[in-house]
Scaffold this motif. Sequence first.
Motif, PDB file in Angstrom:
ATOM      1  N   SER A  53       0.823  -1.216   0.000  1.00 17.88           N
ATOM      2  CA  SER A  53       0.000   0.000   0.000  1.00 17.88           C
ATOM      3  C   SER A  53       0.854   1.262   0.000  1.00 17.88           C
ATOM      4  CB  SER A  53      -0.930  -0.003   1.211  1.00 17.88           C
ATOM      5  OG  SER A  53      -1.853  -1.056   1.142  1.00 17.88           O
ATOM      6  N   SER A  68      -5.007   0.779  -1.711  1.00 22.29           N
ATOM      7  CA  SER A  68      -5.888  -0.377  -1.478  1.00 22.29           C
ATOM      8  C   SER A  68      -5.233  -1.714  -1.800  1.00 22.29           C
ATOM      9  CB  SER A  68      -7.169  -0.246  -2.315  1.00 22.29           C
ATOM     10  OG  SER A  68      -7.966   0.825  -1.849  1.00 22.29           O
ATOM     11  N   HIS A 105      -5.330  -4.247   0.993  1.00 26.03           N
ATOM     12  CA  HIS A 105      -6.624  -4.911   1.182  1.00 26.03           C
ATOM     13  C   HIS A 105      -6.855  -5.966   0.095  1.00 26.03           C
ATOM     14  CE1 HIS A 105      -7.101  -1.309   3.651  1.00 26.03           C
ATOM     15  NE2 HIS A 105      -8.004  -1.995   4.328  1.00 26.03           N
ATOM     16  N   HIS A 158     -13.722  -3.826  -0.346  1.00 23.60           N
ATOM     17  CA  HIS A 158     -13.159  -2.632   0.291  1.00 23.60           C
ATOM     18  C   HIS A 158     -12.252  -1.888  -0.680  1.00 23.60           C
ATOM     19  CE1 HIS A 158     -11.324  -0.333   3.718  1.00 23.60           C
ATOM     20  NE2 HIS A 158     -10.341  -0.275   2.844  1.00 23.60           N
ATOM     21  N   ALA A 159     -11.411  -2.627  -1.387  1.00 23.06           N
ATOM     22  CA  ALA A 159     -10.472  -1.992  -2.320  1.00 23.06           C
ATOM     23  C   ALA A 159     -11.216  -1.226  -3.410  1.00 23.06           C
ATOM     24  CB  ALA A 159      -9.555  -3.050  -2.926  1.00 23.06           C
ATOM     25  N   THR A 194     -11.050   2.888  -3.557  1.00 21.04           N
ATOM     26  CA  THR A 194     -10.475   3.436  -4.787  1.00 21.04           C
ATOM     27  C   THR A 194     -11.496   4.338  -5.478  1.00 21.04           C
ATOM     28  OG1 THR A 194      -9.036   1.515  -5.090  1.00 21.04           O
ATOM     29  CG2 THR A 194      -9.462   2.874  -7.023  1.00 21.04           C
ATOM     30  N   ASP A 213      -6.841   3.710   4.231  1.00 26.31           N
ATOM     31  CA  ASP A 213      -6.349   2.475   3.621  1.00 26.31           C
ATOM     32  C   ASP A 213      -4.933   2.147   4.093  1.00 26.31           C
ATOM     33  OD1 ASP A 213      -8.485   1.520   2.274  1.00 26.31           O
ATOM     34  OD2 ASP A 213      -7.841   2.141   0.279  1.00 26.31           O
TER      35      ASP A 213
END
Length: 195
Positions: free
Chosen positions: A65, A100, A103, A111-112, A116, A155
């Motif tokens: 990340s 992200s 993740h 979630h990503a 994003t 994130d």
Amino acid sequence: MGIATAPAATCTCSATVGAPDAPPAVYAPPPALAPPSSISPTSQPMYFADRPRAQKSETTALVLSLGTTAAGVATIALAVDSQDESQAILGLGMALVGPSLGHLYAGELGHAVLFTGLRVGGLALAAAALDQGGRDNETIAAIGISLAGAATLYDLIDAPRAVDRYNREGGLLIMPTALPTSAGPAMGMSLGGSF
């Protein structure tokens, strides 16, 4: 001369063999235990067991990340100096997706995609507002930039925790627990997990 003799003593004895009848036994139920939900653990978990899959590294998630995001920002800076539009687009993409990646590594695809999208939407809102000009639009642009920045920061902070959630999923948690009983606290073990 006569000899007087004493009358022989007699003794009458009686004995009772065996104990008197005992009263019937009374069944006493065992002490009641408190519901598991009301018991607080007394210490940190001891270990995990029965993990169905290999563990992942929290450090790897953070490096993915943070490293990709930093590389994207650096690429944008170089593109500005060289006036290279394609390089700027590449850097922007890395900066938007990079936060992200941790993740994604942890398997949290939803979630990503969501975060994003928040970054893309925030920057698009800011760009449209600045293109219109005016004080009100500057406020809207600030809101968009703040949204993108907050999604990025979250994130980066949550990437290692996403891996921790992945590692815990399906595991069996065992910890010492105080069990309240009618006779006082008693030590026991509690089992838990997420599935």
